[in-house]
Scaffold this active site. Structure first.
Site, PDB file in Angstrom:
ATOM      1  N   ALA A  80      -9.989  45.122  71.099  1.00  0.00           N
ATOM      2  CA  ALA A  80      -9.015  46.064  70.515  1.00  0.00           C
ATOM      3  C   ALA A  80      -7.659  45.868  71.169  1.00  0.00           C
ATOM      4  O   ALA A  80      -6.997  46.821  71.577  1.00  0.00           O
ATOM      5  CB  ALA A  80      -9.491  47.501  70.694  1.00  0.00           C
ATOM      6  N   GLY A  81      -7.245  44.589  71.310  1.00  0.00           N
ATOM      7  CA  GLY A  81      -5.924  44.289  71.859  1.00  0.00           C
ATOM      8  C   GLY A  81      -4.920  44.173  70.721  1.00  0.00           C
ATOM      9  O   GLY A  81      -5.122  44.700  69.616  1.00  0.00           O
ATOM     10  N   VAL A  82      -3.832  43.459  71.014  1.00  0.00           N
ATOM     11  CA  VAL A  82      -2.726  43.403  70.061  1.00  0.00           C
ATOM     12  C   VAL A  82      -3.142  42.720  68.751  1.00  0.00           C
ATOM     13  O   VAL A  82      -2.863  43.215  67.655  1.00  0.00           O
ATOM     14  CB  VAL A  82      -1.514  42.679  70.687  1.00  0.00           C
ATOM     15  CG1 VAL A  82      -0.266  42.976  69.900  1.00  0.00           C
ATOM     16  CG2 VAL A  82      -1.324  43.108  72.127  1.00  0.00           C
ATOM     17  N   HIS A 108      23.893  60.000  62.157  1.00  0.00           N
ATOM     18  CA  HIS A 108      23.021  60.984  61.521  1.00  0.00           C
ATOM     19  C   HIS A 108      23.013  60.759  60.009  1.00  0.00           C
ATOM     20  O   HIS A 108      24.084  60.563  59.436  1.00  0.00           O
ATOM     21  CB  HIS A 108      23.519  62.402  61.808  1.00  0.00           C
ATOM     22  CG  HIS A 108      22.715  63.455  61.097  1.00  0.00           C
ATOM     23  ND1 HIS A 108      21.448  63.798  61.511  1.00  0.00           N
ATOM     24  CD2 HIS A 108      22.986  64.193  59.991  1.00  0.00           C
ATOM     25  CE1 HIS A 108      20.974  64.735  60.688  1.00  0.00           C
ATOM     26  NE2 HIS A 108      21.885  64.982  59.756  1.00  0.00           N
ATOM     27  N   GLU A 143     -14.782  46.923  71.423  1.00  0.00           N
ATOM     28  CA  GLU A 143     -13.946  46.736  72.620  1.00  0.00           C
ATOM     29  C   GLU A 143     -14.784  46.968  73.879  1.00  0.00           C
ATOM     30  O   GLU A 143     -15.501  47.956  73.985  1.00  0.00           O
ATOM     31  CB  GLU A 143     -12.755  47.714  72.557  1.00  0.00           C
ATOM     32  CG  GLU A 143     -11.964  47.899  73.835  1.00  0.00           C
ATOM     33  CD  GLU A 143     -11.326  46.622  74.395  1.00  0.00           C
ATOM     34  OE1 GLU A 143     -10.677  45.892  73.630  1.00  0.00           O
ATOM     35  OE2 GLU A 143     -11.503  46.365  75.597  1.00  0.00           O
ATOM     36  N   GLY A 159      -7.959  37.796  74.046  1.00  0.00           N
ATOM     37  CA  GLY A 159      -6.956  37.230  74.949  1.00  0.00           C
ATOM     38  C   GLY A 159      -6.763  35.741  74.720  1.00  0.00           C
ATOM     39  O   GLY A 159      -7.429  35.145  73.867  1.00  0.00           O
TER      40      GLY A 159
HETATM   41  P1  NAI Z   1      -5.203  41.183  74.295  1.00  0.00           P
HETATM   42  O1  NAI Z   1      -5.153  40.775  75.716  1.00  0.00           O
HETATM   43  O2  NAI Z   1      -4.060  41.914  73.713  1.00  0.00           O
HETATM   44  O3  NAI Z   1      -6.496  42.068  74.037  1.00  0.00           O
HETATM   45  C1  NAI Z   1      -7.786  41.590  74.283  1.00  0.00           C
HETATM   46  C2  NAI Z   1      -8.757  42.749  74.215  1.00  0.00           C
HETATM   47  O4  NAI Z   1     -10.061  42.215  74.177  1.00  0.00           O
HETATM   48  C3  NAI Z   1      -8.657  43.674  75.425  1.00  0.00           C
HETATM   49  O5  NAI Z   1      -8.601  45.014  74.997  1.00  0.00           O
HETATM   50  C4  NAI Z   1      -9.923  43.356  76.201  1.00  0.00           C
HETATM   51  O6  NAI Z   1     -10.411  44.445  76.943  1.00  0.00           O
HETATM   52  C5  NAI Z   1     -10.877  42.977  75.070  1.00  0.00           C
HETATM   53  N1  NAI Z   1     -11.996  42.127  75.469  1.00  0.00           N
HETATM   54  C6  NAI Z   1     -11.979  41.077  76.329  1.00  0.00           C
HETATM   55  N2  NAI Z   1     -13.220  40.539  76.416  1.00  0.00           N
HETATM   56  C7  NAI Z   1     -14.023  41.244  75.590  1.00  0.00           C
HETATM   57  C8  NAI Z   1     -15.395  41.161  75.232  1.00  0.00           C
HETATM   58  N3  NAI Z   1     -16.187  40.228  75.755  1.00  0.00           N
HETATM   59  N4  NAI Z   1     -15.896  42.054  74.351  1.00  0.00           N
HETATM   60  C9  NAI Z   1     -15.095  43.008  73.799  1.00  0.00           C
HETATM   61  N5  NAI Z   1     -13.782  43.142  74.115  1.00  0.00           N
HETATM   62  C10 NAI Z   1     -13.248  42.262  74.985  1.00  0.00           C
HETATM   63  O7  NAI Z   1      -5.493  39.813  73.513  1.00  0.00           O
HETATM   64  P2  NAI Z   1      -5.312  39.408  71.990  1.00  0.00           P
HETATM   65  O8  NAI Z   1      -5.365  40.569  71.088  1.00  0.00           O
HETATM   66  O9  NAI Z   1      -6.246  38.278  71.798  1.00  0.00           O
HETATM   67  O10 NAI Z   1      -3.836  38.857  71.971  1.00  0.00           O
HETATM   68  C11 NAI Z   1      -3.445  37.813  72.854  1.00  0.00           C
HETATM   69  C12 NAI Z   1      -2.009  37.944  73.216  1.00  0.00           C
HETATM   70  O11 NAI Z   1      -1.175  37.500  72.150  1.00  0.00           O
HETATM   71  C13 NAI Z   1      -1.538  39.371  73.486  1.00  0.00           C
HETATM   72  O12 NAI Z   1      -1.874  39.810  74.765  1.00  0.00           O
HETATM   73  C14 NAI Z   1      -0.069  39.218  73.333  1.00  0.00           C
HETATM   74  O13 NAI Z   1       0.471  38.690  74.516  1.00  0.00           O
HETATM   75  C15 NAI Z   1       0.048  38.198  72.219  1.00  0.00           C
HETATM   76  N6  NAI Z   1       0.303  38.896  70.958  1.00  0.00           N
HETATM   77  C16 NAI Z   1       1.440  39.645  70.836  1.00  0.00           C
HETATM   78  C17 NAI Z   1       1.701  40.337  69.691  1.00  0.00           C
HETATM   79  C18 NAI Z   1       2.918  41.188  69.623  1.00  0.00           C
HETATM   80  O14 NAI Z   1       3.779  41.045  70.483  1.00  0.00           O
HETATM   81  N7  NAI Z   1       3.054  42.058  68.632  1.00  0.00           N
HETATM   82  C19 NAI Z   1       0.817  40.282  68.533  1.00  0.00           C
HETATM   83  C20 NAI Z   1      -0.374  39.498  68.771  1.00  0.00           C
HETATM   84  C21 NAI Z   1      -0.583  38.823  69.935  1.00  0.00           C
END
Ligand code: NAI
Ligand code: FAD
Length: 483
Positions: free
Chosen positions: A200-202, A462, A222, A289
């Site tokens: 449940a990341g970004v 405004h 998550e 991630g």
């Molecule tokens: P993330 O680091 O945002 O979230 C990963 C999530 O997966 C975390 O909540 C973590 O606890 C969970 N997780 C890890 N291992 C797990 C498991 N085995 N089972 C269940 N949950 C687990 O990583 P995400 O969403 O892959 O994105 C990677 C990166 O890409 C982001 O951190 C960000 O830096 C970048 N990004 C930025 C965006 C923006 O700026 N709007 C949009 C999309 C990505």
């Protein structure tokens, strides 16, 4: 066939060769060239079998995801919110092939735009995998290889490694078939009936939102007991309430034990509160991630030092352990964001040119493009207190703002966190309409060390959403006007 070492010495020498054409690399290359350095960039990314500059962000990240978020948000607006404005629309449907074609058009335009910018700025562009080979005097030799063609060797006094990151794989669920990472999740040819998302990341929140709006039943699994750990607690709490209301189905604190691809899709077995469940999905997005991408770089051959998680080790001037070799962007870790990568590209090019490049890591904006949007910069209230700081906070809701009510989207609030003694703004956290655009103003104020009083006394037009930022700043002194 390789060019001989003698010939290499006779070949032209670049001042700067950038390996990687993503936001870190292409920006570094353009800035270096602007500063009069003879610059080249080698990039290996292909899309639809053709070289495509812009890296993850332009090809399979920031840009296509926002294009899909915008298309799906328009559909949601037409099907769910238009009636509130007195607009009746019957039989609205999505032609997903057109949605995907529009997304591709946006990406094509921007990636070819980088090729144009390279030409305009006289950056020599190579396509292929760049590999550090050896030192030749005070320069480096980098080989550029592409399948079916002879290697080329390029010589440069300074090499910038900007090779980015790749999606992290879940060992028990390798990517392939119905188990996808970001590229696959942006290209489903049909809306999945049941979509599973691990993480449940970004990415999970943004792409989960896209497919839910287009009709998928979305379940997000998550591992942690809550989400959005980097956001202020108040924002994370409001976000969960809003996302659940929209129908995103969250399971927190889960432990995934088995993922199996079946003829019908994917089955995922997980434990939650000690109870094992198996869920069936048509597609499964893994978004847990990202990991640094140093695979094709020849890091081991030349002894490029990596840390224990595989990121290239750098000092505050982005110097690696190898003289004349630098690294920036996702491959050095920290916030994996395009704008952080770009700023490092500018700063490093300026340092190589003898100037004082600088990145202020304390004020990097984060934006999550869900609905409502989420944005923040600086410290959360909790983080500020953990640092022993005395804080005062001010919060103001969009529900008391005329423009938000006019839009029909008064969800969320802005929260300003200021130092209790100096009033300096330590952090600003937002959830609500268009906060991706509202955060910029607060970043500028924070960059100049501004106070909540500075922000509160600045005239805001405004009626605009930005008045919520002003009122939240006034609320720090407990004199918001409209609350
Ligand atoms: P993330 O680091 O945002 O979230 C990963 C999530 O997966 C975390 O909540 C973590 O606890 C969970 N997780 C890890 N291992 C797990 C498991 N085995 N089972 C269940 N949950 C687990 O990583 P995400 O969403 O892959 O994105 C990677 C990166 O890409 C982001 O951190 C960000 O830096 C970048 N990004 C930025 C965006 C923006 O700026 N709007 C949009 C999309 C990505
Ligand atoms: P990359 O963009 O990964 O670029 C690296 C480039 O180097 C690639 O083209 C790669 O092919 C190339 N390369 C690698 N090795 C070699 C080699 N040996 N030789 C030649 N070339 C090589 N960030 C935001 O700020 N806002 C967002 O909205 C956002 N949305 C995102 C959505 C998704 C789905 C994803 C996955 C990411 C998103 N990000 C977002 C993160 C952003 O994409 C990255 O932080 C950014 O792309 C990092 O830039 P970079 O230049 O360091 O690396």
């Amino acid at each position: 066939m390789r060019v001989s070492a003698t010939l290499v010495s006779a070949m032209e020498t670049f001042d700067v060769l950038v390996i990687g054409g993503g936001p870190a690399g292409y920006v570094a290359a353009i800035r270096a060239s602007q500063l009069g350095l003879k610059t080249a960039c080698v990039d290996a990314f292909t899309r639809d079998g053709k070289p495509s500059l812009g890296g993850t962000c332009l090809n399979v990240g920031c840009i296509p995801s926002k294009a899909m978020l915008d298309s799906s948000e328009k559909f949601e607006m037409i099907t769910h919110e238009a009636t509130e404005h007195g607009i009746q629309v019957q039989g609205a449907t999505v032609d997903l092939s057109k949605t995907l074609a529009r997304k591709k058009g946006v990406v094509d335009k921007l990636t070819s735009g980088i090729a144009y910018l390279f030409k305009k700025n006289k950056v020599t562009s190579y396509y292929g995998l760049g590999q550090l080979l050896r030192q030749d005097g005070d320069a480096w030799i980098v080989s550029v290889s592409q399948e079916g063609a002879a290697d080329t060797e390029v010589k440069a006094k300074n090499v910038i490694v900007a090779t980015g990151s790749n999606p992290r794989e879940l060992p028990l669920a390798p990517f392939g078939g119905n188990v996808v990472e970001n590229s696959g999740a942006l290209a489903f040819e049909q809306v999945p009936g049941k979509l599973g998302v691990i993480g449940a990341g970004v990415i999970g929140l943004e792409l989960g939102s896209v497919w839910r709006r287009l009709g998928a039943q979305v379940t997000i699994l998550e591992a942690m007991p809550s989400f959005l750990a980097a956001a202020d607690d108040a924002v994370a709490k409001e976000a969960l309430k809003q996302f659940q209301k929209q129908g995103l189905n969250f399971h927190f604190g889960v432990n995934i034990s088995r993922v199996e691809q079946t003829s019908a899709g994917v089955s995922v077995t997980y434990a939650e509160n000690g109870q094992e469940t198996t869920a069936q999905f048509d597609k499964l997005i893994i978004s847990i991630g990202r990991v640094p991408n140093t695979g094709g770089l020849g890091a081991q051959n030349v002894g490029l030092a990596l840390d224990e998680r595989g990121f290239v080790k750098v000092d505050p001037h982005y110097r690696t352990n190898l003289s004349g070799v630098y690294a920036i962007g996702d491959v050095i870790g920290g916030a994996m964001l395009a704008h952080k990568a770009e700023e490092e590209g500018v700063a490093l090019a300026e340092m190589i040119a003898g100037q004082a490049g600088h990145v202020n890591y304390d004020v990097i904006p984060w934006v999550i493009y869900t609905s409502p949007e989420i944005a923040w910069a600086g410290l959360t209230e909790k983080a500020a207190k953990e640092r022993g700081l005395n804080v005062r906070t001010g919060q103001f809701p969009f529900s008391a703002n005329g423009r938000a009510l006019g839009h029909g989207d008064p969800r969320g609030f802005v929260k300003v966190i200021a130092d209790a003694q100096t009033d300096k703004i330590l952090g600003v956290h937002m959830i609500g309409p268009n906060v991706s655009e509202l955060i910029g103003e607060t970043v500028a104020v924070m960059e100049f060390g501004g106070s909540s009083e500075d922000l509160g006394r600045t005239i805001h037009a405004h009626p605009t959403l930005s008045e919520v930022v002003k009122e939240a700043a006034l609320a720090v002194e407990k004199h918001a006007i409209h609350m």
